[in-house]
Design an enzyme around this catalytic site. Structure first.
Site, PDB file in Angstrom:
ATOM      1  N   HIS A   1       0.821  -1.219   0.000  1.00  0.00           N
ATOM      2  CA  HIS A   1       0.000   0.000   0.000  1.00  0.00           C
ATOM      3  C   HIS A   1       0.854   1.268   0.000  1.00  0.00           C
ATOM      4  O   HIS A   1       0.351   2.360  -0.272  1.00  0.00           O
ATOM      5  CB  HIS A   1      -0.925  -0.004   1.226  1.00  0.00           C
ATOM      6  CG  HIS A   1      -2.221   0.710   0.996  1.00  0.00           C
ATOM      7  ND1 HIS A   1      -2.391   1.681   0.027  1.00  0.00           N
ATOM      8  CD2 HIS A   1      -3.429   0.604   1.615  1.00  0.00           C
ATOM      9  CE1 HIS A   1      -3.629   2.138   0.070  1.00  0.00           C
ATOM     10  NE2 HIS A   1      -4.284   1.499   1.018  1.00  0.00           N
ATOM     11  N   SER A   2       2.126   1.151   0.308  1.00  0.00           N
ATOM     12  CA  SER A   2       3.008   2.319   0.208  1.00  0.00           C
ATOM     13  C   SER A   2       3.245   2.704  -1.248  1.00  0.00           C
ATOM     14  O   SER A   2       3.635   3.842  -1.546  1.00  0.00           O
ATOM     15  CB  SER A   2       4.354   2.034   0.890  1.00  0.00           C
ATOM     16  OG  SER A   2       4.990   0.906   0.293  1.00  0.00           O
TER      17      SER A   2
END
Length: 461
Positions: free
Chosen positions: A140-141
């Protein structure tokens, strides 16, 4: 090559641990082209793993050292091995959807190693009905839900005869753009630790109004507490995944009859399903559950997350009306709460929305960090996302996409995540939860179906 990581991405990286892998995923089901041989899945895997030029997003991994003053940055992988990232799997007999979902549950439970680029793709064969699947996961980064959907869409075509198509990690030429980070937010807005500039600080009126509502437990853009449930406790790293789809026309019909949106109906479906599920365990609280509903900034402004990745997400806190037995009352409660949240955000700029969302997320992150579960109430009970996908039938090298189901992120204190993706007239639900904390997760699929029928009946559809 070293590039900065946006503050939201840094947050996802630092929050990650064995119990909370911080990657999002997707399961795509495909129907093989007519005349495809027995080795079609193998041939597709070989095509996808022989991509000659990889997009920069898929070559970088997080790194920090004395050279970066201890700050996390993106560093290009100089020893990239595509065979580590693209894999070929086969289901055990009898090859039902059940076996497919069990495999995806296991794959989604394992963390991505920081020493390599943070993504994987699995070509899966062995379904007894002849279909094949592709499961992907990306940290998700690197991407938010909207960006992940666009990455998938970028590798699809409405043309069933088109061949030689690049997978999402294949390099594509892109048009020139202004100096912005991958989320479309100006870099000047991300230079402080939280990415909050003077612009974000200039929201006292909106903040005071929203805080006042939150203190009164009138959810809006911010929630300070929600009732404690079985879903709001420590989780393990083991996951269970359940997926199903419903025709969008059915959901739209309810919304049209009730004078509300498709998204409101989706949340009301979830409200009714969770009410039934918690009643099974005698765990339904007297107060309404609160859902955190992410919204892409492009829903309000022109600054949008791109297919290059990044995170540009705000949120609305929604009272789900789970204290009401009548499905029509639950839908009205959701509609009113969503309307109030949207009005609260309408006076804010994208950076102010990000700042407000950071405030809203703080209790969810700090509570498990300081081991305060059971001492403080959770800020919300469940995350419910609705990400738009392609509206027409799509193909990947001749294989027809027949379903697209998202897998998101449970965290400590939020053991269940519900994400929906629209595709070709279908609303595809992906439910992901902690295997231990959310028992019999698949029951929620039955309750979602029951609730849609109840909403149709209440709306006179």
């Amino acid at each position: 090559m070293v590039t900065p990581i946006d503050p939201t991405g840094v947050g996802f990286l630092l929050a990650e641990n064995r119990s909370m892998p911080m990657h999002v995923g997707g399961l795509q089901l495909y129907r093989k082209p007519e005349g495809a041989g027995r080795n079609y899945a193998r041939e597709l895997y070989e095509h996808m793993s022989s991509t000659e030029r990889i997009a920069p997003l898929f070559l970088r991994h997080p790194h920090r050292s004395t050279r970066t003053a201890g700050q996390l940055v993106w560093e290009q992988d100089e020893q990239f091995d595509i065979e580590h990232h693209v894999r070929h799997n086969a289901l055990p007999k009898p090859g039902r959807v059940r076996e497919l979902l069990e495999l995806c549950s296991r794959l989604h439970s394992t963390r991505l190693a920081w020493e390599r680029p943070l993504w994987e793709a699995h070509v899966i064969e062995g379904l007894r009905d002849g279909r094949m699947a592709i499961y992907t996961k990306v940290h998700h980064s690197l991407v938010d839900g909207v960006s992940a959907t666009r990455l998938m869409a970028s590798s699809l075509s409405p043309d069933p005869d088109k061949r030689g198509m690049q997978p999402p990690w294949g390099y594509r030429e892109k048009p020139a753009r202004d100096a912005t980070d991958t989320a479309g937010v100006p870099l000047s807005a991300l230079r402080t630790a939280l990415g909050i500039t003077a612009e974000a600080a200039g929201m006292p009126a909106a903040l005071i109004k929203t805080l006042t509502k939150s203190v009164r437990n009138e959810t809006s853009a911010l929630s300070l507490y929600a009732p404690r449930t079985m879903l709001n406790q420590q989780i393990t790293g083991s996951r269970r995944f359940a997926a199903q789809h419903w025709p969008i026309e059915r959901i739209r019909g309810v919304g049209k009859a009730a004078g509300t949106t498709i998204n409101d109906v989706v949340i009301a479906m979830c409200a009714g399903a969770l009410r039934s599920y918690l009643l099974d365990f005698n765990e339904l609280p007297d107060e309404s559950l609160v859902a955190m509903v992410p919204i892409g900034l492009n829903a309000k402004k022109s600054q949008i997350p791109s297919a290059e990745g990044g995170n540009a997400v705000g949120s609305i806190m929604v009272k789900m009306g789970t204290e009401f037995a009548d499905p029509a009352d639950r839908l009205r409660a959701v509609q009113a709460s969503m309307k109030d949240g949207k009005e609260a955000l309408s006076s804010m700029t994208p950076m102010q929305i990000l700042a407000m969302s950071a405030i809203g997320q703080a209790p969810a992150i700090l509570t498990p960090m300081f081991r305060m579960q059971g001492i403080v109430r959770p800020p919300y009970n469940v995350v419910i996302s609705n990400v738009p996908g392609p509206r027409t039938t799509q193909y990947f090298n001749g294989a027809q996409l027949v379903g697209s189901y998202p897998l998101s992120i449970p965290i400590h204190g939020m053991a269940l995540n519900i994400t929906c993706t629209s595709y070709d007239g279908l609303m595809c639900f992906g439910l992901i939860g902690c295997r231990r904390t959310v028992p019999h997760l698949q029951r929620l699929l039955t309750y979602l179906d029951d609730e849609l029928k109840a909403l149709e009946k209440a709306a006179g559809v």
